[in-house]
Design a protein around this motif. Structure first.
Motif, PDB file in Angstrom:
ATOM      1  N   ASP A 126       0.805  -1.216   0.000  1.00 36.30           N
ATOM      2  CA  ASP A 126       0.000   0.000   0.000  1.00 36.30           C
ATOM      3  C   ASP A 126       0.838   1.266   0.000  1.00 36.30           C
ATOM      4  O   ASP A 126       0.552   2.217  -0.710  1.00 36.30           O
ATOM      5  N   GLY A 127       1.867   1.237   0.833  1.00 33.36           N
ATOM      6  CA  GLY A 127       2.700   2.422   0.990  1.00 33.36           C
ATOM      7  C   GLY A 127       3.687   2.614  -0.148  1.00 33.36           C
ATOM      8  O   GLY A 127       4.412   3.608  -0.190  1.00 33.36           O
ATOM      9  N   ALA A 128       3.725   1.668  -1.084  1.00 33.42           N
ATOM     10  CA  ALA A 128       4.741   1.730  -2.140  1.00 33.42           C
ATOM     11  C   ALA A 128       4.305   2.578  -3.325  1.00 33.42           C
ATOM     12  O   ALA A 128       4.880   2.506  -4.390  1.00 33.42           O
ATOM     13  N   GLY A 129       3.288   3.368  -3.141  1.00 41.80           N
ATOM     14  CA  GLY A 129       2.785   4.169  -4.250  1.00 41.80           C
ATOM     15  C   GLY A 129       1.775   3.334  -5.001  1.00 41.80           C
ATOM     16  O   GLY A 129       2.065   2.208  -5.379  1.00 41.80           O
ATOM     17  N   ALA A 130       0.587   3.884  -5.160  1.00 45.61           N
ATOM     18  CA  ALA A 130      -0.483   3.085  -5.771  1.00 45.61           C
ATOM     19  C   ALA A 130      -0.075   2.646  -7.165  1.00 45.61           C
ATOM     20  O   ALA A 130       0.473   3.420  -7.946  1.00 45.61           O
ATOM     21  N   CYS A 131      -0.318   1.397  -7.450  1.00 40.80           N
ATOM     22  CA  CYS A 131      -0.036   0.867  -8.766  1.00 40.80           C
ATOM     23  C   CYS A 131      -1.073   1.446  -9.724  1.00 40.80           C
ATOM     24  O   CYS A 131      -2.257   1.500  -9.409  1.00 40.80           O
ATOM     25  N   LYS A 132      -0.609   1.847 -10.899  1.00 45.38           N
ATOM     26  CA  LYS A 132      -1.557   2.525 -11.793  1.00 45.38           C
ATOM     27  C   LYS A 132      -2.533   1.561 -12.482  1.00 45.38           C
ATOM     28  O   LYS A 132      -3.517   1.975 -13.058  1.00 45.38           O
ATOM     29  N   PHE A 133      -2.207   0.276 -12.416  1.00 48.12           N
ATOM     30  CA  PHE A 133      -3.130  -0.696 -13.018  1.00 48.12           C
ATOM     31  C   PHE A 133      -4.125  -1.148 -11.970  1.00 48.12           C
ATOM     32  O   PHE A 133      -3.738  -1.741 -10.962  1.00 48.12           O
ATOM     33  N   ARG A 134      -5.386  -0.877 -12.228  1.00 47.20           N
ATOM     34  CA  ARG A 134      -6.390  -1.108 -11.190  1.00 47.20           C
ATOM     35  C   ARG A 134      -6.481  -2.579 -10.740  1.00 47.20           C
ATOM     36  O   ARG A 134      -6.538  -2.855  -9.564  1.00 47.20           O
ATOM     37  N   ASP A 135      -6.454  -3.486 -11.693  1.00 49.30           N
ATOM     38  CA  ASP A 135      -6.624  -4.890 -11.324  1.00 49.30           C
ATOM     39  C   ASP A 135      -5.295  -5.635 -11.253  1.00 49.30           C
ATOM     40  O   ASP A 135      -5.246  -6.858 -11.331  1.00 49.30           O
ATOM     41  N   CYS A 136      -4.243  -4.893 -11.092  1.00 49.77           N
ATOM     42  CA  CYS A 136      -2.905  -5.480 -11.123  1.00 49.77           C
ATOM     43  C   CYS A 136      -2.719  -6.455  -9.967  1.00 49.77           C
ATOM     44  O   CYS A 136      -3.121  -6.199  -8.844  1.00 49.77           O
ATOM     45  N   LEU A 137      -2.100  -7.584 -10.279  1.00 47.65           N
ATOM     46  CA  LEU A 137      -1.797  -8.551  -9.217  1.00 47.65           C
ATOM     47  C   LEU A 137      -0.348  -8.396  -8.744  1.00 47.65           C
ATOM     48  O   LEU A 137       0.149  -9.197  -7.964  1.00 47.65           O
ATOM     49  N   HIS A 138       0.300  -7.372  -9.217  1.00 54.28           N
ATOM     50  CA  HIS A 138       1.672  -7.050  -8.807  1.00 54.28           C
ATOM     51  C   HIS A 138       2.612  -8.248  -8.977  1.00 54.28           C
ATOM     52  O   HIS A 138       3.350  -8.599  -8.068  1.00 54.28           O
ATOM     53  N   GLU A 139       2.530  -8.863 -10.149  1.00 61.14           N
ATOM     54  CA  GLU A 139       3.376 -10.042 -10.389  1.00 61.14           C
ATOM     55  C   GLU A 139       4.627  -9.674 -11.153  1.00 61.14           C
ATOM     56  O   GLU A 139       5.708  -9.604 -10.592  1.00 61.14           O
ATOM     57  N   THR A 140       4.461  -9.452 -12.458  1.00 62.14           N
ATOM     58  CA  THR A 140       5.626  -9.177 -13.300  1.00 62.14           C
ATOM     59  C   THR A 140       5.372  -8.006 -14.227  1.00 62.14           C
ATOM     60  O   THR A 140       6.231  -7.650 -15.029  1.00 62.14           O
TER      61      THR A 140
END
Ligand SMILES: Nc1nc2c(ncn2[C@@H]2O[C@H](COP(=O)(O)OP(=O)(O)OP(=O)(O)O)[C@@H](O)[C@H]2O)c(=O)[nH]1
Ligand SMILES: [Mg+2]
Ligand SMILES: [Zn+2]
Length: 251
Positions: A204-218
């Protein structure tokens, strides 16, 4: 309540506040502790060896239930031993993830005052693998209890599952500590895959990911993947997350 006919009836079922859950070895959702204010995940830095995966699962499960959690790194008297994990390094990682970390030794008494402060005035469940030292921590606060404490199997470095049922111990009028049996596994199969990312608070604190449904994988431009690359998020924590994301029915 009693109605006009004098019979008891249930007026309201209160939510069980503060619940620690896992998916049981037979694939069912299992409540390990209910009505608690805090779960303290107890891990020994050595003997038995620290299991990062276990810690991350237990913490993720607490997050999923909005249950406050903290980490106790026990057996710090063994720090520096060949196979011991570094309490300082772990303290940084989990502190950064937003958890209170207390380093203790139930044998030397180191960190016990801080541990007492952590649990004071709360109903707390201890959770960890067998022989992490859960019962020893309680015994160290309350020597007169004479609780059963196990040994570590020298051949396998595993605990002997000494505590066999959960027990709530009253430390003072406002503080209750639940000793629990050591867990072999902590499956979080009950957490939907798409929501696992919310159970790793530092994402959460790492700056919101710009991809809404991102699974933060690759994903190349994923803010979380980028933060891992830059060392802002611990790589092992991210690995734990990916492991949970991809595993199937590992109860
Ligand atoms: N060196 C060292 N040994 C410890 C410490 N805390 C506990 N132990 C030892 O670890 C072993 C297991 O301790 P327990 O308190 O029974 O562990 P537990 O987590 O309650 O284990 P289960 O009841 O099986 O889940 C015992 O031999 C303890 O004496 C510590 O801080 N340092
Ligand atoms: Mg025990
Ligand atoms: Zn992302």
């Amino acid at each position: 309540m009693i109605n006009k006919q004098g019979a008891w009836y249930v007026e309201e079922i209160l939510d069980r506040k503060g619940m620690l859950e896992r998916t049981s070895p037979v694939g069912k959702r299992q409540v390990l502790a209910a009505n608690i204010d805090l779960v303290v995940v107890v891990a020994s830095i050595a003997s038995p060896p620290l299991r990062r995966g276990f810690i991350d699962r237990a913490l993720a499960s607490a997050e999923w239930n909005h249950l406050p959690a903290a980490l106790v790194l026990n057996k710090i008297d063994l720090a520096g031993q060949k196979e011991a994990a570094s309490p300082d390094l772990l303290g940084k990682v989990y502190g950064h993830a937003g958890y209170k970390v207390v380093k203790t030794s139930a044998i030397t008494g180191a960190g016990m005052e801080e541990f007492k402060t952590l649990i004071s005035g709360k109903t707390v469940a201890l959770a960890g693998i067998s022989a992490a030292g859960k019962t020893s921590l309680i015994q160290s606060i309350h020597p007169e209890l004479s609780l059963k404490i196990g040994a570590v199997n020298e051949k396998t470095s595993k605990g002997k599952h000494t505590t066999v049922s959960a027990r709530l111990i009253r430390l003072d009028s406002k503080t209750f500590l639940m000793d629990t049996p050591g867990l072999r596994a902590f499956s979080v199969d009950h957490i939907p895959r798409s929501e696992l990312k919310f159970c790793f608070t530092e994402f959460d604190g790492a700056g919101a990911c710009k991809f809404r449904d991102c699974l933060h994988e690759t994903e190349p431009e994923c803010a979380i993947v980028e933060a891992v690359r830059k060392g802002l998020i611990d790589r092992e924590r991210h690995k734990s997350y990916l492991k949970l994301l991809h595993e199937e029915n590992t109860f």
